[in-house]
Structures are given as structure tokens and as C-alpha cells.
Motif scaffolding. Structure first.
Motif, PDB file in Angstrom:
ATOM      1  N   THR A 155       0.920  -1.213   0.243  1.00  0.00           N
ATOM      2  CA  THR A 155       0.021   0.133  -0.050  1.00  0.00           C
ATOM      3  C   THR A 155       0.959   1.304  -0.153  1.00  0.00           C
ATOM      4  O   THR A 155       2.115   1.370   0.253  1.00  0.00           O
ATOM      5  N   VAL A 156       0.318   2.178  -0.352  1.00  0.00           N
ATOM      6  CA  VAL A 156       0.800   3.608  -0.347  1.00  0.00           C
ATOM      7  C   VAL A 156      -0.195   4.519   0.354  1.00  0.00           C
ATOM      8  O   VAL A 156      -1.271   4.642  -0.367  1.00  0.00           O
ATOM      9  N   GLU A 172      -1.360  -0.154  -3.763  1.00  0.00           N
ATOM     10  CA  GLU A 172      -0.676   0.531  -4.732  1.00  0.00           C
ATOM     11  C   GLU A 172      -1.242   0.478  -6.067  1.00  0.00           C
ATOM     12  O   GLU A 172      -1.028   1.191  -7.000  1.00  0.00           O
ATOM     13  N   GLU A 211       2.968  13.587  -0.651  1.00  0.00           N
ATOM     14  CA  GLU A 211       3.516  12.524   0.118  1.00  0.00           C
ATOM     15  C   GLU A 211       2.453  11.670   0.721  1.00  0.00           C
ATOM     16  O   GLU A 211       1.451  12.095   1.343  1.00  0.00           O
ATOM     17  N   PRO A 212       2.766  10.097   0.874  1.00  0.00           N
ATOM     18  CA  PRO A 212       3.595   9.458   0.500  1.00  0.00           C
ATOM     19  C   PRO A 212       3.634   9.065  -1.037  1.00  0.00           C
ATOM     20  O   PRO A 212       4.799   8.327  -1.358  1.00  0.00           O
ATOM     21  N   TYR A 213       2.412   9.435  -1.677  1.00  0.00           N
ATOM     22  CA  TYR A 213       2.417   9.211  -3.278  1.00  0.00           C
ATOM     23  C   TYR A 213       3.503   9.522  -4.045  1.00  0.00           C
ATOM     24  O   TYR A 213       3.983   8.839  -4.857  1.00  0.00           O
ATOM     25  N   ASN A 251       6.551   7.092  -4.147  1.00  0.00           N
ATOM     26  CA  ASN A 251       6.302   5.818  -4.605  1.00  0.00           C
ATOM     27  C   ASN A 251       6.498   5.671  -6.073  1.00  0.00           C
ATOM     28  O   ASN A 251       5.904   6.317  -6.708  1.00  0.00           O
TER      29      ASN A 251
END
Length: 127
Positions: free
Chosen positions: A10-11, A16, A36-38, A41
Motif C-alpha cells: 500500500t501507499v 498501490e 507524500e507518500p504518493y 512511491n
């Protein structure tokens, strides 16, 4: 156009694969590149950049078709019909490509388009 990696995990709060597929809608792609956090990634960044690239290609294609329409309007009946036919084929090709990209992202694959995918991969690797 070969798949290179598969997403796992996951993100943020999203899986994901779902975030990658959601990135093919323009607004989430831009948000994912900024938040963030995307933005950290690689999988989500790749699909976001590829979405932006596909949209840019679509805008250029629309401009070319508009110019073609203006030029071919001088041919009575056949000109507008030809422009309409070519426009429908281009739109259908973009829709089919978009569907394939969304499905591939949902399957967890980093499916690269020929030119846009190379650009997206380079940008995704720069963190």
C-alpha cells in the motif's frame, strides 16, 4: 511496451495498484505527484507521469486535428466527413489506450508506452 515490475503493498491509505490506476485520471495524477507518500512511491509516480504524458499527446493530437479540419473545410462534403472519421478513430484509439493503461495498473504492472513510457520511467526514477 513490456511490463517491467509488479506493485505490492500500500501507499498512504490506498493499495498501490488502485493508486496507480487512479493516477490515470488527470487530477489525481497531479495530486499524487505533489503529495507524500504518493510522490515517493515509484509505481504511483510512473503512472502519474505517464498519464500526464498521454494527456499532453492528446492535446497535441486535438490541435493537429483542429488544424486539419480548418484546412479540409474547403473540400465540400468530403472534407468534413474525412475530418470527422479521422477524429473518431483517434478518439477511439486514445480511449482504448487509456483503458489498457488503467487495467494494467490495476493488475500491478508498469506497462510502458513507447515514448511517453520512457519519459515516465526516467521521471519516476528521479526521487
Amino acid at each position: 511496451m513490456l511490463p517491467s515490475e509488479r506493485a505490492r503493498g500500500t501507499v498512504g491509505i490506498l493499495p498501490e495498484t488502485f493508486a496507480g490506476a487512479l493516477a490515470y485520471f488527470l487530477v489525481p495524477a497531479i495530486v499524487f505527484l505533489l503529495v507524500e507518500p504518493y510522490s515517493k512511491n515509484r509505481f504511483v509516480r510512473f503512472h502519474s507521469f505517464q498519464c500526464v504524458g498521454v494527456w499532453l499527446v492528446a492535446v497535441v493530437a486535438a490541435a493537429v486535428l483542429r488544424i486539419l479540419g480548418v484546412v479540409l473545410v474547403v473540400i465540400p462534403r468530403l472534407g468534413p466527413l474525412l475530418v470527422w472519421l479521422v477524429s473518431m478513430l483517434v478518439i477511439l484509439a486514445f480511449i482504448m489506450t487509456w483503458i489498457v493503461l488503467v487495467v494494467k495498473a490495476l493488475l500491478g504492472e508498469m506497462f510502458k508506452l513507447p515514448v511517453v513510457g520512457e519519459f515516465a520511467e526516467k521521471q519516476a526514477n528521479q526521487m
